[in-house]
Scaffold this active site. Structure first.
Site, PDB file in Angstrom:
ATOM      1  N   ASP A  44      62.428 -26.804 -49.442  1.00 50.45           N
ATOM      2  CA  ASP A  44      62.233 -25.356 -49.338  1.00 50.45           C
ATOM      3  C   ASP A  44      60.833 -25.045 -48.822  1.00 50.45           C
ATOM      4  O   ASP A  44      60.652 -24.278 -47.872  1.00 50.45           O
ATOM      5  CB  ASP A  44      62.385 -24.689 -50.717  1.00 50.45           C
ATOM      6  CG  ASP A  44      63.823 -24.497 -51.142  1.00 50.45           C
ATOM      7  OD1 ASP A  44      64.468 -23.589 -50.614  1.00 50.45           O
ATOM      8  OD2 ASP A  44      64.282 -25.255 -52.006  1.00 50.45           O
ATOM      9  N   GLU A  67      61.782 -16.444 -48.415  1.00 53.01           N
ATOM     10  CA  GLU A  67      62.179 -16.520 -49.822  1.00 53.01           C
ATOM     11  C   GLU A  67      61.076 -17.090 -50.706  1.00 53.01           C
ATOM     12  O   GLU A  67      60.963 -16.732 -51.871  1.00 53.01           O
ATOM     13  CB  GLU A  67      63.438 -17.371 -49.975  1.00 53.01           C
ATOM     14  CG  GLU A  67      63.945 -17.409 -51.404  1.00 53.01           C
ATOM     15  CD  GLU A  67      65.258 -18.149 -51.572  1.00 53.01           C
ATOM     16  OE1 GLU A  67      65.881 -18.011 -52.633  1.00 53.01           O
ATOM     17  OE2 GLU A  67      65.660 -18.861 -50.637  1.00 53.01           O
ATOM     18  N   ASP A 133      65.345 -17.885 -44.795  1.00 50.48           N
ATOM     19  CA  ASP A 133      65.730 -18.649 -45.970  1.00 50.48           C
ATOM     20  C   ASP A 133      65.555 -20.112 -45.599  1.00 50.48           C
ATOM     21  O   ASP A 133      66.346 -20.669 -44.836  1.00 50.48           O
ATOM     22  CB  ASP A 133      67.180 -18.369 -46.372  1.00 50.48           C
ATOM     23  CG  ASP A 133      67.483 -18.865 -47.793  1.00 50.48           C
ATOM     24  OD1 ASP A 133      66.759 -19.764 -48.253  1.00 50.48           O
ATOM     25  OD2 ASP A 133      68.427 -18.362 -48.416  1.00 50.48           O
ATOM     26  N   ILE A 135      65.851 -22.904 -47.269  1.00 52.18           N
ATOM     27  CA  ILE A 135      67.002 -23.687 -47.737  1.00 52.18           C
ATOM     28  C   ILE A 135      67.954 -22.696 -48.387  1.00 52.18           C
ATOM     29  O   ILE A 135      67.707 -22.208 -49.489  1.00 52.18           O
ATOM     30  CB  ILE A 135      66.626 -24.765 -48.762  1.00 52.18           C
ATOM     31  CG1 ILE A 135      65.795 -25.873 -48.133  1.00 52.18           C
ATOM     32  CG2 ILE A 135      67.894 -25.373 -49.375  1.00 52.18           C
ATOM     33  CD1 ILE A 135      66.571 -26.892 -47.335  1.00 52.18           C
ATOM     34  N   ASP A 136      69.033 -22.393 -47.717  1.00 57.87           N
ATOM     35  CA  ASP A 136      70.071 -21.533 -48.283  1.00 57.87           C
ATOM     36  C   ASP A 136      71.151 -22.442 -48.841  1.00 57.87           C
ATOM     37  O   ASP A 136      71.715 -23.261 -48.108  1.00 57.87           O
ATOM     38  CB  ASP A 136      70.635 -20.621 -47.193  1.00 57.87           C
ATOM     39  CG  ASP A 136      71.699 -19.678 -47.726  1.00 57.87           C
ATOM     40  OD1 ASP A 136      71.612 -19.303 -48.918  1.00 57.87           O
ATOM     41  OD2 ASP A 136      72.612 -19.321 -46.971  1.00 57.87           O
ATOM     42  N   THR A 138      70.620 -24.110 -52.203  1.00 57.88           N
ATOM     43  CA  THR A 138      69.800 -25.184 -52.758  1.00 57.88           C
ATOM     44  C   THR A 138      70.623 -26.138 -53.623  1.00 57.88           C
ATOM     45  O   THR A 138      70.392 -27.348 -53.606  1.00 57.88           O
ATOM     46  CB  THR A 138      68.637 -24.599 -53.579  1.00 57.88           C
ATOM     47  OG1 THR A 138      67.937 -23.656 -52.767  1.00 57.88           O
ATOM     48  CG2 THR A 138      67.687 -25.679 -54.026  1.00 57.88           C
ATOM     49  N   ASP A 278      69.678 -14.022 -47.149  1.00 55.81           N
ATOM     50  CA  ASP A 278      70.927 -14.729 -47.402  1.00 55.81           C
ATOM     51  C   ASP A 278      72.046 -14.321 -46.450  1.00 55.81           C
ATOM     52  O   ASP A 278      73.130 -14.914 -46.499  1.00 55.81           O
ATOM     53  CB  ASP A 278      71.398 -14.464 -48.838  1.00 55.81           C
ATOM     54  CG  ASP A 278      70.587 -15.223 -49.870  1.00 55.81           C
ATOM     55  OD1 ASP A 278      70.099 -16.323 -49.537  1.00 55.81           O
ATOM     56  OD2 ASP A 278      70.439 -14.727 -50.996  1.00 55.81           O
TER      57      ASP A 278
END
Length: 335
Positions: A44, A67, A133, A135-136, A138, A278
């Protein structure tokens, strides 16, 4: 002249490389906990650092609304070391590649510099900005399953560019492992295209309303699965749903492998509102493939109300022919 499209693709590709490396080497010490107890990985932070650096070096005045921030990272020296090491490795690997926008000497990169790159993603929403984002999905990442890196450019509230990398998603569901990894690129008014993770063009993609299944979150707590099933049944979408993490669901709908992606708030959290990062990139991927994305009341998604879409309730991503039918079904169900 370097365009935002070029920069976005380059940034997301480089972040994808970092995420793949981290996932392949991942151990339990690579995670910490946010206040909401969702896991955060070094990927992330590293992904956001790389993307914000690339954007900032080329378009230094651009705002990035991401994020993550580096506050928790600064207080975890062991994890910060891992993040910096992975960022340095990514920069070193790409420094001599023609056209790469990662030209720094990795030996000169300091810990606070990487934190500052991450914190470039702490911008405020304005008339024009990026939303990211890093890492969408996680939890999918931690399972070594589906996740995405999602970057979108928003101008006067309109999503103009979306780049969505799904490193573990093959070019076709149930496709061979040789075509694993899908990069979706959507530009307002220009359609959506599928690329390899290296950026090579594969094909233009189009939505389809002839696929008898819906897409929904892998995590049952992320939506109202009972209502989703009722809607699918009324539409005749009788095949088992495609249940995967992240905005990869938008990609599956956009390329005609599911006719509907729906996400209604879990009944335990009826007032939940979605975060802009998101959905922005995935929304444009579907719309430019010929589909439509709204909230559960048929309202356009708003990207000017804050980091959460406070004026929107739920998500519907589907074909233009199915959309009014879905809204009719929803009007008969108490939302």
């Amino acid at each position: 002249m370097i365009t935002r499209k070029q920069i976005a693709i380059d940034a997301v590709i480089k972040a994808t490389e970092l995420c793949q490396t981290v996932q392949s080497e991942m151990v339990s010490t690579d995670t910490i906990q946010k206040k909401d107890r969702s896991p955060v990985t070094i990927a992330d932070f590293g992904s956001q650092a790389i993307i914000c650096k690339v954007i900032g070096d080329t378009f230094p005045e651009d705002i990035v609304v991401g994020e993550e921030d580096a506050n928790s990272l600064r207080s975890n020296s062991e994890l910060l070391d891992r993040v910096v090491d992975n960022v340095k490795t990514t920069i070193t690997v790409n420094a001599n590649i023609t056209g790469s926008h990662l030209g720094d000497d990795s030996d000169t990169i300091k810990h606070e510099q990487v934190c500052e790159w991450i914190d470039r993603g702490s911008g405020d929403i304005g008339e024009s900005y990026w939303t990211l984002d890093p890492i969408d999905g996680t939890k999918g990442f931690l399972r070594k399953d589906q996740y995405a890196i999602a970057l979108a450019w928003i101008d006067e509230g309109i999503v103009k560019l979306g780049v969505l990398s799904c490193p573990n998603l093959p070019h076709q569901l149930n496709g061979s492992s040789s075509d694993k990894g899908s990069l979706f690129v959507a530009v307002k008014g220009e359609g959506t295209s599928l690329h390899t993770l290296e950026g090579d063009f594969v094909k233009k993609i189009d939505i389809s309303d002839s696929v008898p299944c819906l897409a929904e979150s892998f995590e049952s707590t992320h939506g109202d699965t009972d209502t989703h099933a009722k809607i699918a049944n009324k539409l005749g979408l009788n095949a088992p749903p495609v249940q995967i993490d992240s905005q990869a669901k938008y990609g599956i709908v956009a390329r005609g492998e599911a006719s509907l992606y729906i996400r209604l708030p879990n009944p335990a959290s009826p007032d939940y509102r979605e975060c802009i990062w998101d959905h922005a990139a995935g929304m444009l991927v579907v719309e430019e493939a010929g589909g439509i994305v709204t909230d559960a009341h048929g309202m356009a998604l708003s990207y000017l109300t804050g980091r959460r879409m406070t004026n929107n309730h739920g998500i519907i991503a589907t074909t233009k022919s199915l959309h009014p039918i879905v809204l009719t079904i929803l009007s008969e169900i108490s939302l």
